[in-house]
Design a protein around this motif. Structure first.
Motif, PDB file in Angstrom:
ATOM      1  N   UNK A 312       0.792  -1.219   0.000  1.00 50.51           N
ATOM      2  CA  UNK A 312       0.000   0.000   0.000  1.00 50.51           C
ATOM      3  C   UNK A 312       0.825   1.271   0.000  1.00 50.51           C
ATOM      4  N   UNK A 313       2.146   1.154   0.206  1.00 51.78           N
ATOM      5  CA  UNK A 313       3.015   2.333   0.274  1.00 51.78           C
ATOM      6  C   UNK A 313       3.927   2.451  -0.944  1.00 51.78           C
ATOM      7  N   UNK A 314       3.681   1.653  -1.976  1.00 55.54           N
ATOM      8  CA  UNK A 314       4.611   1.567  -3.102  1.00 55.54           C
ATOM      9  C   UNK A 314       4.276   2.478  -4.278  1.00 55.54           C
ATOM     10  N   UNK A 315       3.279   3.324  -4.128  1.00 56.98           N
ATOM     11  CA  UNK A 315       2.840   4.132  -5.268  1.00 56.98           C
ATOM     12  C   UNK A 315       3.984   4.889  -5.967  1.00 56.98           C
ATOM     13  N   UNK A 316       4.938   5.500  -5.225  1.00 63.22           N
ATOM     14  CA  UNK A 316       6.021   6.225  -5.919  1.00 63.22           C
ATOM     15  C   UNK A 316       6.941   5.321  -6.739  1.00 63.22           C
ATOM     16  N   UNK A 317       6.914   4.010  -6.455  1.00 64.48           N
ATOM     17  CA  UNK A 317       7.861   3.100  -7.096  1.00 64.48           C
ATOM     18  C   UNK A 317       7.192   2.127  -8.071  1.00 64.48           C
ATOM     19  N   UNK A 318       5.871   2.195  -8.201  1.00 68.16           N
ATOM     20  CA  UNK A 318       5.171   1.189  -9.002  1.00 68.16           C
ATOM     21  C   UNK A 318       5.586   1.213 -10.473  1.00 68.16           C
ATOM     22  N   UNK A 319       5.781   2.407 -11.005  1.00 61.65           N
ATOM     23  CA  UNK A 319       6.198   2.489 -12.405  1.00 61.65           C
ATOM     24  C   UNK A 319       7.505   1.754 -12.640  1.00 61.65           C
ATOM     25  N   UNK A 320       8.468   1.948 -11.747  1.00 63.38           N
ATOM     26  CA  UNK A 320       9.768   1.284 -11.885  1.00 63.38           C
ATOM     27  C   UNK A 320       9.655  -0.217 -11.652  1.00 63.38           C
ATOM     28  N   UNK A 321       8.836  -0.607 -10.676  1.00 63.25           N
ATOM     29  CA  UNK A 321       8.671  -2.038 -10.391  1.00 63.25           C
ATOM     30  C   UNK A 321       8.051  -2.756 -11.581  1.00 63.25           C
ATOM     31  N   UNK A 322       6.986  -2.198 -12.126  1.00 61.60           N
ATOM     32  CA  UNK A 322       6.311  -2.831 -13.268  1.00 61.60           C
ATOM     33  C   UNK A 322       7.220  -2.833 -14.491  1.00 61.60           C
ATOM     34  N   UNK A 323       7.943  -1.759 -14.680  1.00 62.58           N
ATOM     35  CA  UNK A 323       8.887  -1.711 -15.802  1.00 62.58           C
ATOM     36  C   UNK A 323       9.935  -2.811 -15.668  1.00 62.58           C
TER      37      UNK A 323
END
Length: 709
Positions: A312-323
């Motif tokens: 629930x706290x990963x919003x700033x990193x989701x783009x990088x994680x999914x990439x």
């Protein structure tokens, strides 16, 4: 037990005796055999159970543990390996292992931890490494060592004390963790990577085994995260795995370290990354060293813990994680099966643990890069999308269904666009359609209908290279229709009234659309005439049109199969409109190069679908008023000059007999003359099939039909 401390003194004297190597090994073996025997003394077991002289016994066990570990270093020392008598080394190591097992079986956690702490301060680094290895083994076995070769072990109540550490054990535990962190951070230890790795592994094992000591592990996490940036890949991998273990223990308490964790994880992933714009294949991927493979796997272990516990706290990193999870070739292509399996698990976790409102935007946004990267990445992105859709609640479906369907429709156009990065469009299309099916299973009819009409409009819209472009779009569309029919069954059948004109167009290359439009206006439809009767020699299709017709026939087959409602799609009017376009497929010649394209339905598969479709058409029609024209059209095909067409016609007649049973008897009068001709066919397969059908008819009618031939 006055004799018990003398066991420690015995080992001390042997270690300090200064004997030659061969004598030393023989003395150690004899000593270990004697100690193992004495440790099984019932007096020790009784005192451990009763708690009598507990402190004294635990101190002695700790001292004995220290001495055995120190002696084991002599056995493992490289300089002695070629000097001891043959076979002595393995026997000695086996006895030492058994002795250590008996000792640790009887020790309580506080005494054990104190002994390990003392060994961790030993001057000899090999002793320290052996101690940490023993720690990992003991903790993994919940404080017990399994029986070796049927020998007895110490019996004690210490087993339960490993599950609930008392105050003294907790104090020793915290001190031991502090010493482990010191070894990890100590720059002097950098010269001995194996010792640092042993300390890191020790913290990982402790975190997995004792998940309740939050305060201790919070301190450890800061140090471990910092060492993820180590220049040594093995140390970095170990720290990543241990970070995952600590986050699993700490949960939200690890939130303060999340920025540092993600910064270091993403930096390490870039160290083993490739140019995202290249279309990778398994052959073109560079061979990744074992250390890099280990690093990649460790990154996944950390991400798995972060997503599970802090999703629930990963919003700033989701783009990088999914990439990372979609585009990185080692995670997407999966030349390493273990790596691919773990990556699949992490990707599924993303869709399950992270709210749709957070995960969906970056997943939709990555589409252009996924297309540029290639088949695997694009397929993975739609697999993740399908998994994410499956978790959507009603409000999420309502908010996002149009946007998701639009992206899927955009992806279905890749067959027409054929970008160079996409080598296997069928695999990609399969995943796109699967995502669309998962979505439609959650839609109401009010939501679904506009989307379906939009897809029909998309299929029939003008595109560049009108003929081939329209055909490729139609292939993608009827692939979707097939799956919609398969999954929604009778609920989807009414939508075929919007597809009827298109089906006829694609089955006849547009020759009968005008006839269809005029016939729909008549109150009583008549059989279509010979508008489809083309010369058989000119009836060969392109690969694309063969593929499209196979999908159309398959879709109609499913339509007829599930057409069981009160308002039937296959009424008399639609039956007569479809009759000749479908039956005419028996005369179509497959493309000459079909065998060179395994992704396109082969002749046998298309023949089976066609036979099944016409057979199901008869069953669904349900009346001899419609059977007669259908039976007649099929029988006429048995007079074709083409062997394949004659065999297909006979296979369909055979299916009629099997499906309609006694109801087929009304059609015997017309069928028998055709069978008589086919029984004289020059081709053996035709004659055999005709004889088989005749026998079935005779069995069903109860009389010989030879007189009518």
């Amino acid at each position: 037990m006055i004799w018990f401390p003398s066991l420690v003194m015995l080992l001390q004297q042997i270690e300090m005796g200064g004997n030659q190597y061969q004598e030393l090994f023989m003395e150690l073996l004899a000593a270990m055999q004697f100690i193992l025997h004495r440790l099984q003394d019932p007096e020790i077991a009784f005192k451990l159970e009763s708690g009598e002289d507990s402190d004294s016994i635990q101190r002695t066990l700790g001292a004995l543990l220290e001495q055995v570990v120190c002696c084991s270093q002599l056995v493992d020392s490289r300089r002695n390996r070629k000097i001891e008598p043959i076979g002595i080394r393995e026997e000695l190591k086996e006895h030492m292992h058994a002795v250590l097992g008996n000792i640790t079986e009887g020790m309580i956690p506080s005494a054990y931890f104190k002994a390990i702490i003392k060994l961790m301060g030993h001057a000899d680094r090999d002793v320290r490494k052996n101690a940490l290895g023993l720690l990992c083994e003991t903790v993994n076995d919940n404080g017990t060592i399994k029986q070796r070769r049927g020998r007895k072990q110490l019996i004690s109540n210490s087993k339960s004390s490993w599950h609930h550490l008392d105050e003294s054990a907790l104090e020793s535990f915290e001190k031991m963790c502090s010493e482990l962190v010191h070894l990890v951070d100590d720059s002097i230890v950098d010269s001995d990577i194996s010792l640092k790795l042993a300390a890191i592994s020790g913290l990982e094992v402790l975190a997995n085994r004792f998940p309740s000591n939050y305060s201790t592990f919070s301190t450890c996490l800061t140090s471990i995260v910092r060492n993820i940036n180590s220049d040594n890949l093995a140390v970095a991998s170990g720290c990543l795995r241990t970070t995952g273990a600590l986050i699993n223990v700490l949960g939200p308490r690890a939130l303060c370290e999340l920025p540092h964790v993600m910064e270091n994880v993403l930096r390490r992933s870039n160290d083993v990354s490739f140019d995202g714009k290249t279309n990778f294949s398994e052959n073109s991927c560079s061979v990744v060293s074992n250390s890099k493979q280990s690093l990649l796997l460790s990154i996944l272990v950390t991400l798995e813990a972060v997503i599970d516990k802090l999703g629930g706290f990963l919003n700033p990193y989701l783009g990088d994680i999914i990439k990372l999870m979609v585009l990185h070739p080692q995670y997407a292509l999966g030349p390493n099966s273990k790596l691919k399996t773990k990556a699949d698990s992490v990707r599924r976790l993303v869709t399950e643990k992270i709210p749709v409102r957070l995960a969906l935007p970056p997943l939709l946004k990555i589409y252009p890069e996924a297309v540029s990267t290639g088949d695997s990445s694009l397929s993975i992105s739609f697999e993740m999308l399908a998994n994410l859709i499956s978790t959507m609640d009603r409000s999420s479906v309502s908010n996002y269904h149009i946007k998701v369907f639009g992206l899927c429709l955009l992806a279905l156009d890749l067959r027409r666009q054929h970008p160079v990065s996409i080598e296997n469009i069928d695999t990609v299309e399969k995943n796109v359609i699967n995502a669309m099916i998962v979505l439609t299973m959650k839609l109401t009819e009010t939501m679904f209908k506009p989307l379906f009409f939009k897809s029909i409009e998309w299929t029939e819209s003008d595109v560049e290279d009108r003929d081939m472009g329209s055909t490729n779009r139609a292939i993608a569309f009827y692939g979707l229709v097939n799956k919609l029919s398969e999954n929604h069954r009778s609920l989807f059948v009414p939508y075929f009234k919007y597809l009827l004109e298109g089906c006829i167009r694609y089955l006849t290359d547009g020759e009968d659309v005008k006839n269809f439009n005029s016939m729909r206006k008549k109150k009583k439809a008549k059989l279509m005439e010979a508008s489809i009767d083309r010369k058989e020699g000119n009836n060969t299709l392109s690969l694309e049109k063969w593929h499209l017709r196979a999908l159309v026939i398959s879709s109609l087959n499913k339509c007829f199969l599930y057409d069981t409602g009160s308002m039937k799609f296959l009424d008399s009017s639609n039956f007569q409109v479809l009759l000749k376009p479908i039956v005419s497929q028996l005369t179509v010649e497959p493309p000459a190069s079909l065998e060179e394209h395994p992704e396109i339905p082969p002749v046998q598969e298309v023949d089976d679908i066609l036979v099944s479709c016409i057979g199901q058409m008869a069953v669904t029609a349900g009346t001899d008023l419609l059977w007669k024209p259908l039976n007649h059209e099929v029988l006429m095909q048995t007079r074709s000059e083409k062997l394949r067409t004659r065999i297909l016609g006979l296979r369909i007649v055979k299916l009629f007999v099997e499906k309609l049973k006694e109801e087929y008897l009304v059609l015997l009068a017309e069928t028998i003359p055709f069978l008589g001709e086919l029984l004289e066919d020059v081709e053996l397969p035709v004659k055999s099939l005709a004889q088989e059908i005749l026998k079935q008819m005779e069995s069903m009618s109860g009389e010989s039909l030879a007189q009518y031939l």
